[in-house]
Write a protein that holds these residues in place. Structure first.
Motif, PDB file in Angstrom:
ATOM      1  N   ALA A  37      78.624  90.772  52.108  1.00  0.00           N
ATOM      2  CA  ALA A  37      78.774  91.608  53.307  1.00  0.00           C
ATOM      3  C   ALA A  37      78.797  90.767  54.582  1.00  0.00           C
ATOM      4  O   ALA A  37      79.324  91.200  55.613  1.00  0.00           O
ATOM      5  CB  ALA A  37      77.651  92.627  53.379  1.00  0.00           C
ATOM      6  N   ASP A  38      78.193  89.572  54.543  1.00  0.00           N
ATOM      7  CA  ASP A  38      78.150  88.699  55.722  1.00  0.00           C
ATOM      8  C   ASP A  38      79.280  87.674  55.738  1.00  0.00           C
ATOM      9  O   ASP A  38      79.461  86.971  56.738  1.00  0.00           O
ATOM     10  CB  ASP A  38      76.813  87.944  55.766  1.00  0.00           C
ATOM     11  N   ALA A  39      80.019  87.555  54.638  1.00  0.00           N
ATOM     12  CA  ALA A  39      80.982  86.465  54.484  1.00  0.00           C
ATOM     13  C   ALA A  39      82.118  86.519  55.505  1.00  0.00           C
ATOM     14  O   ALA A  39      82.658  85.474  55.880  1.00  0.00           O
ATOM     15  CB  ALA A  39      81.548  86.473  53.069  1.00  0.00           C
ATOM     16  N   SER A  40      82.467  87.711  55.979  1.00  0.00           N
ATOM     17  CA  SER A  40      83.589  87.813  56.912  1.00  0.00           C
ATOM     18  C   SER A  40      83.280  87.218  58.282  1.00  0.00           C
ATOM     19  O   SER A  40      84.176  87.044  59.112  1.00  0.00           O
ATOM     20  CB  SER A  40      84.016  89.278  57.059  1.00  0.00           C
ATOM     21  N   ARG A  41      82.008  86.884  58.548  1.00  0.00           N
ATOM     22  CA  ARG A  41      81.630  86.281  59.831  1.00  0.00           C
ATOM     23  C   ARG A  41      81.644  84.759  59.770  1.00  0.00           C
ATOM     24  O   ARG A  41      81.315  84.094  60.745  1.00  0.00           O
ATOM     25  CB  ARG A  41      80.232  86.748  60.248  1.00  0.00           C
ATOM     26  N   MET A  42      82.012  84.198  58.594  1.00  0.00           N
ATOM     27  CA  MET A  42      81.851  82.763  58.391  1.00  0.00           C
ATOM     28  C   MET A  42      83.127  82.140  57.828  1.00  0.00           C
ATOM     29  O   MET A  42      84.069  82.831  57.468  1.00  0.00           O
ATOM     30  CB  MET A  42      80.681  82.519  57.425  1.00  0.00           C
ATOM     31  N   GLY A  43      83.117  80.811  57.744  1.00  0.00           N
ATOM     32  CA  GLY A  43      84.186  80.107  57.055  1.00  0.00           C
ATOM     33  C   GLY A  43      83.908  80.137  55.558  1.00  0.00           C
ATOM     34  O   GLY A  43      82.830  79.744  55.122  1.00  0.00           O
ATOM     35  N   ILE A  44      84.867  80.615  54.780  1.00  0.00           N
ATOM     36  CA  ILE A  44      84.701  80.748  53.332  1.00  0.00           C
ATOM     37  C   ILE A  44      85.585  79.708  52.648  1.00  0.00           C
ATOM     38  O   ILE A  44      86.739  79.494  53.046  1.00  0.00           O
ATOM     39  CB  ILE A  44      85.087  82.179  52.878  1.00  0.00           C
ATOM     40  N   LEU A  45      85.065  79.069  51.604  1.00  0.00           N
ATOM     41  CA  LEU A  45      85.787  77.968  50.984  1.00  0.00           C
ATOM     42  C   LEU A  45      85.648  77.962  49.468  1.00  0.00           C
ATOM     43  O   LEU A  45      84.820  78.687  48.896  1.00  0.00           O
ATOM     44  CB  LEU A  45      85.305  76.634  51.547  1.00  0.00           C
ATOM     45  N   ALA A  46      86.455  77.138  48.847  1.00  0.00           N
ATOM     46  CA  ALA A  46      86.369  76.902  47.406  1.00  0.00           C
ATOM     47  C   ALA A  46      86.320  75.398  47.180  1.00  0.00           C
ATOM     48  O   ALA A  46      86.970  74.626  47.902  1.00  0.00           O
ATOM     49  CB  ALA A  46      87.569  77.522  46.694  1.00  0.00           C
ATOM     50  N   LEU A  47      85.530  74.965  46.177  1.00  0.00           N
ATOM     51  CA  LEU A  47      85.371  73.553  45.848  1.00  0.00           C
ATOM     52  C   LEU A  47      85.888  73.281  44.441  1.00  0.00           C
ATOM     53  O   LEU A  47      85.822  74.151  43.577  1.00  0.00           O
ATOM     54  CB  LEU A  47      83.891  73.147  45.921  1.00  0.00           C
ATOM     55  N   ASP A  48      86.376  72.059  44.220  1.00  0.00           N
ATOM     56  CA  ASP A  48      86.729  71.670  42.857  1.00  0.00           C
ATOM     57  C   ASP A  48      85.517  71.036  42.188  1.00  0.00           C
ATOM     58  O   ASP A  48      84.405  71.041  42.744  1.00  0.00           O
ATOM     59  CB  ASP A  48      87.953  70.748  42.844  1.00  0.00           C
ATOM     60  N   GLU A  49      85.709  70.471  41.000  1.00  0.00           N
ATOM     61  CA  GLU A  49      84.576  69.936  40.231  1.00  0.00           C
ATOM     62  C   GLU A  49      83.924  68.726  40.890  1.00  0.00           C
ATOM     63  O   GLU A  49      82.772  68.382  40.595  1.00  0.00           O
ATOM     64  CB  GLU A  49      85.020  69.575  38.805  1.00  0.00           C
ATOM     65  N   SER A  50      84.631  68.082  41.827  1.00  0.00           N
ATOM     66  CA  SER A  50      84.058  66.925  42.534  1.00  0.00           C
ATOM     67  C   SER A  50      83.509  67.321  43.901  1.00  0.00           C
ATOM     68  O   SER A  50      83.141  66.456  44.696  1.00  0.00           O
ATOM     69  CB  SER A  50      85.119  65.837  42.698  1.00  0.00           C
ATOM     70  N   ASP A  51      83.450  68.641  44.186  1.00  0.00           N
ATOM     71  CA  ASP A  51      82.986  69.190  45.469  1.00  0.00           C
ATOM     72  C   ASP A  51      83.951  68.954  46.612  1.00  0.00           C
ATOM     73  O   ASP A  51      83.589  69.075  47.781  1.00  0.00           O
ATOM     74  CB  ASP A  51      81.588  68.658  45.844  1.00  0.00           C
ATOM     75  N   ARG A  52      85.190  68.654  46.296  1.00  0.00           N
ATOM     76  CA  ARG A  52      86.203  68.543  47.342  1.00  0.00           C
ATOM     77  C   ARG A  52      86.678  69.943  47.716  1.00  0.00           C
ATOM     78  O   ARG A  52      86.866  70.804  46.857  1.00  0.00           O
ATOM     79  CB  ARG A  52      87.380  67.704  46.860  1.00  0.00           C
ATOM     80  N   VAL A  53      86.860  70.193  49.005  1.00  0.00           N
ATOM     81  CA  VAL A  53      87.298  71.514  49.469  1.00  0.00           C
ATOM     82  C   VAL A  53      88.778  71.687  49.140  1.00  0.00           C
ATOM     83  O   VAL A  53      89.614  70.871  49.552  1.00  0.00           O
ATOM     84  CB  VAL A  53      87.067  71.680  50.984  1.00  0.00           C
ATOM     85  N   VAL A  54      89.098  72.759  48.418  1.00  0.00           N
ATOM     86  CA  VAL A  54      90.484  72.998  48.019  1.00  0.00           C
ATOM     87  C   VAL A  54      91.049  74.271  48.652  1.00  0.00           C
ATOM     88  O   VAL A  54      92.257  74.521  48.577  1.00  0.00           O
ATOM     89  CB  VAL A  54      90.606  73.088  46.480  1.00  0.00           C
ATOM     90  N   GLU A  55      90.199  75.066  49.274  1.00  0.00           N
ATOM     91  CA  GLU A  55      90.676  76.280  49.933  1.00  0.00           C
ATOM     92  C   GLU A  55      89.725  76.629  51.068  1.00  0.00           C
ATOM     93  O   GLU A  55      88.510  76.421  50.966  1.00  0.00           O
ATOM     94  CB  GLU A  55      90.752  77.437  48.935  1.00  0.00           C
ATOM     95  N   TRP A  56      90.270  77.155  52.144  1.00  0.00           N
ATOM     96  CA  TRP A  56      89.464  77.472  53.336  1.00  0.00           C
ATOM     97  C   TRP A  56      89.989  78.741  53.990  1.00  0.00           C
ATOM     98  O   TRP A  56      91.186  78.893  54.191  1.00  0.00           O
ATOM     99  CB  TRP A  56      89.531  76.311  54.334  1.00  0.00           C
ATOM    100  N   GLN A  57      89.090  79.677  54.283  1.00  0.00           N
ATOM    101  CA  GLN A  57      89.419  80.876  55.049  1.00  0.00           C
ATOM    102  C   GLN A  57      88.423  80.984  56.196  1.00  0.00           C
ATOM    103  O   GLN A  57      87.210  80.984  55.967  1.00  0.00           O
ATOM    104  CB  GLN A  57      89.283  82.131  54.189  1.00  0.00           C
TER     105      GLN A  57
END
Length: 260
Positions: free
Chosen positions: A159-179
């Motif tokens: 419910a709070d996620a829309s106020r923040m930067g949301i991301l996805a990480l790969d297995e090495s913790d590299r950011v692969v997606e950002w909203q």
């Protein structure tokens, strides 16, 4: 010896806190009785052995300036390093305007950051969050991965996620997606608004048209295939940006064994 300096963004107006921030900046709002919200970022710095701290102020800075003073309560009143409070200024021939965003605030003070010749990394911190964090492992992970920027991340209620930067990480913790503040978040893994940059990277990626880290700088770095990593943090952290969250965080201190 490699050193780290900190830049605390403390100029927020905090409109959602209503009258609590009507006469002071959000980081200067009292918390837990005798403290201020910015005390957490400052204490985190000192307890992480970061003693070179810049505080960037803007909106209603008087209360914040009076509270921090020379930095003595945090042992930051030093001849070398210590704490400096900086406000927006107008250079000769320049245009009078406030900082246009988080990245613009750092860009306008890049000359002061560059003066710290022995600091190779810069921790950029929000001055309006309540949390307890040792930045040592965070910076160590950044250096170990030879990252350009490392973003502190944690799980948040969806419910709070829309106020923040949301991301996805790969297995090495590299950011692969950002909203950035998505209307329909894809996950609950959020940026804490806490970054560690290599100083040379700030010089390259900050520019007049990239005024905000979340909205402009991070997406540009990802598009440019920079080394952007996440650091998963599972300790205490609260964004007390609304009356409800501020009240809940204060009331939680009354528990027999408070999380903080």
């Amino acid at each position: 010896m490699k050193r780290t300096m900190a830049v605390i963004l403390a100029g927020g107006e905090g409109e959602r806190l209503s009258i609590l921030s009507s006469v002071r900046a959000k980081p200067a709002v009292p918390f837990g009785g005798k403290y201020r919200i910015i005390d957490f970022a400052l204490s985190n710095c000192v307890n992480s052995e970061i003693d070179d701290v810049l505080v960037l102020t803007q909106y209603n800075p008087r209360s914040l300036n009076d509270h921090i003073g020379l930095g003595r309560p945090w042992d930051l009143d030093r001849n070398r390093g210590g704490i400096k409070l900086l406000q927006p200024y107008v250079s000769r021939g320049g245009v009078a305007e406030w900082y246009r965003g988080t990245a613009d605030a750092v860009l306008q003070n890049l000359n002061v950051i560059e003066m710290q010749h022995d600091a190779d990394t810069v921790v950029v911190l929000a001055g309006d969050h309540v949390y307890k964090m040792d930045y040592g492992p965070f910076v160590a992970a950044h250096r170990r991965k030879r990252a350009d920027v490392t973003i502190a991340v944690r799980r948040v209620p969806l419910a709070d996620a829309s106020r923040m930067g949301i991301l996805a990480l790969d297995e090495s913790d590299r950011v692969v997606e950002w909203q950035e503040k998505p209307a329909h978040p894809k996950s609950d893994l959020a940026s804490m608004g806490v970054y560690v940059f290599s100083k040379r990277v700030l010089r390259r990626w900050l520019s007049d048209d990239r005024t905000d880290f979340g909205a402009h700088v991070i997406p540009a770095m990802l598009a440019g295939e920079a080394r952007v990593f996440g650091y998963q943090f599972d300790g205490y952290w609260q964004d007390v940006g609304t009356i409800q969250s501020y009240w809940e965080a204060n009331m939680a201190l009354l528990a027999d064994r408070p999380d903080l």
